[in-house]
Design a protein around this motif. Sequence first.
Motif, mmCIF file in Angstrom:
data_model
loop_
_atom_site.group_PDB
_atom_site.id
_atom_site.type_symbol
_atom_site.label_atom_id
_atom_site.label_comp_id
_atom_site.label_asym_id
_atom_site.label_seq_id
_atom_site.Cartn_x
_atom_site.Cartn_y
_atom_site.Cartn_z
ATOM 1 N N ASP A 54 -17.939 3.770 -8.319
ATOM 2 C CA ASP A 54 -18.863 3.928 -7.057
ATOM 3 C C ASP A 54 -18.090 2.561 -6.167
ATOM 4 N N LEU A 55 -18.963 2.276 -5.229
ATOM 5 C CA LEU A 55 -18.261 1.325 -4.127
ATOM 6 C C LEU A 55 -18.130 0.025 -4.672
ATOM 7 N N SER A 56 -18.974 -0.376 -5.772
ATOM 8 C CA SER A 56 -18.765 -1.653 -6.271
ATOM 9 C C SER A 56 -17.675 -1.558 -7.608
ATOM 10 N N GLY A 57 -17.007 -0.520 -7.725
ATOM 11 C CA GLY A 57 -16.168 -0.706 -8.790
ATOM 12 C C GLY A 57 -16.333 -0.354 -10.237
ATOM 13 N N ARG A 58 -17.512 0.352 -10.350
ATOM 14 C CA ARG A 58 -17.755 0.794 -11.640
ATOM 15 C C ARG A 58 -18.366 2.234 -11.963
ATOM 16 N N GLY A 59 -18.399 2.353 -13.170
ATOM 17 C CA GLY A 59 -18.822 3.762 -13.703
ATOM 18 C C GLY A 59 -17.530 4.696 -13.772
ATOM 19 N N GLY A 60 -16.311 4.236 -13.783
ATOM 20 C CA GLY A 60 -15.211 5.319 -13.905
ATOM 21 C C GLY A 60 -13.995 4.491 -14.440
ATOM 22 N N ALA A 61 -12.982 4.943 -14.200
ATOM 23 C CA ALA A 61 -11.616 4.445 -14.686
ATOM 24 C C ALA A 61 -10.783 3.712 -13.607
ATOM 25 N N GLY A 62 -11.037 3.957 -12.089
ATOM 26 C CA GLY A 62 -10.307 3.575 -11.213
ATOM 27 C C GLY A 62 -9.089 4.124 -10.836
ATOM 28 N N LEU A 63 -8.181 3.313 -10.580
ATOM 29 C CA LEU A 63 -6.734 3.856 -10.384
ATOM 30 C C LEU A 63 -5.967 3.933 -11.647
ATOM 31 N N THR A 64 -6.302 3.449 -12.748
ATOM 32 C CA THR A 64 -5.827 3.546 -13.946
ATOM 33 C C THR A 64 -5.289 5.053 -14.515
ATOM 34 N N VAL A 65 -6.038 5.927 -13.846
ATOM 35 C CA VAL A 65 -5.746 7.382 -14.214
ATOM 36 C C VAL A 65 -4.836 8.199 -13.423
ATOM 37 N N SER A 66 -4.166 7.532 -12.507
ATOM 38 C CA SER A 66 -3.495 7.973 -11.332
ATOM 39 C C SER A 66 -1.899 7.463 -11.448
ATOM 40 N N VAL A 67 -1.089 8.231 -10.974
ATOM 41 C CA VAL A 67 0.420 7.628 -10.785
ATOM 42 C C VAL A 67 0.645 6.325 -10.123
ATOM 43 N N ALA A 68 -0.631 6.354 -9.046
ATOM 44 C CA ALA A 68 -0.392 5.059 -8.175
ATOM 45 C C ALA A 68 -0.511 3.593 -9.018
ATOM 46 N N ALA A 69 -1.071 3.746 -10.257
ATOM 47 C CA ALA A 69 -1.188 2.904 -10.950
ATOM 48 C C ALA A 69 0.392 2.153 -11.378
ATOM 49 N N LEU A 70 1.214 2.944 -11.645
ATOM 50 C CA LEU A 70 2.229 2.624 -11.937
ATOM 51 C C LEU A 70 3.093 1.706 -10.980
ATOM 52 N N ALA A 71 2.730 1.858 -9.734
ATOM 53 C CA ALA A 71 3.345 1.243 -8.763
ATOM 54 C C ALA A 71 2.746 -0.015 -7.993
ATOM 55 N N VAL A 72 1.457 0.197 -7.961
ATOM 56 C CA VAL A 72 0.535 -0.920 -7.095
ATOM 57 C C VAL A 72 0.841 -2.497 -7.755
ATOM 58 N N PRO A 73 1.207 -2.841 -8.931
ATOM 59 C CA PRO A 73 1.413 -3.984 -8.974
ATOM 60 C C PRO A 73 2.914 -4.639 -8.538
ATOM 61 N N PHE A 74 3.773 -3.676 -8.199
ATOM 62 C CA PHE A 74 5.046 -4.059 -7.738
ATOM 63 C C PHE A 74 5.300 -3.827 -6.410
ATOM 64 N N LEU A 75 4.446 -3.427 -5.564
ATOM 65 C CA LEU A 75 4.724 -3.164 -4.143
ATOM 66 C C LEU A 75 5.154 -4.191 -3.361
ATOM 67 N N VAL A 76 4.933 -5.550 -3.591
ATOM 68 C CA VAL A 76 5.567 -6.418 -2.979
ATOM 69 C C VAL A 76 6.221 -7.501 -3.799
#
Length: 295
Positions: free
Chosen positions: A144-166
């Motif tokens: 939800d808007l508060s970031g609760r209830g699911g797995a967030g971005l960890t289930v998407s390919v974006a999770a592989l890239a986000v920590p290394f974008l900068v």
Amino acid sequence: MTRGRGAGRRGVPWLSYLVVVTGAVLTVVPFLDMVMTSFKGPEEAGTLPYRFLPQAFDLSNYRAAIRQLDLPVLFRNSVVATALITGSVLLTSSLAGYALAKLRFPGRDFVFRLVLSTMMFPPFLFFVPHFLILVHWPLAGGNDLSGRGGAGLTVSVAALAVPFLVNGFGIFLTRQFMVAIPDEVLEAARIDGAGEFAVWWRIVVPQTKPVLVTLGLLTFVDAWNEYIWALLVSTANPDVMTLPVGIQLLQDHVDPARTTPIVMAGLVLSVLPVLLLFLLLQKYYVRGVMLSGLK
């Protein structure tokens, strides 16, 4: 005495050549052994006496690697993550490097020191915080808007890239090269009516192309070979598994005596994109390394 000193100086290049050739052999032979093993049958791998060349060159190991590793999916995930990371690092490093090198604003030196401080910490130190941030990413993966209830971005390919974008090293590298660009050239462009973005894109980026290519290659190789973070993310969602993780899992869970040629075939396929990219951009990479040495 003079002839002796001259002979000693003439002998030094041969020693240098010997060291270079020895290093080249030690580097190339394991790669060639990997390629040769990828063509061997199961009964040939690991047998004594050791045979460098296979008895018959067979492509069945490559077909088995594509089938057992689900190579198209792994390759897609690796390509998407690597492309996102490389593109983002080049863009953010170039923009931030330009701002830190050529723009005047309060706190610029403090920001530059802050960027340098990020290079002092090992990347895996932030893996757990990054993972928690991705898990609680708002409005993603069932959250939800508060970031609760699911797995967030960890289930998407974006999770592989986000920590290394900068990348702090990328910002530092591009900033050091942009400092050497004459301010008069940039001022002339501003007088002609060019905005800061136009100055960056039309003047600064072309002059720093060798450095950006070098940074791009280094970033591409690091992102393509990333294993620890990709393994952590793939535990949450196996569908985002990358090539290094898939090849390692195959090696860990199947009989090594039977799968060594298949694993080697998978490694050869995973190395090919990096090798081809380096061959295509070798001219710019060598020039960028030379400029780095001069700097």
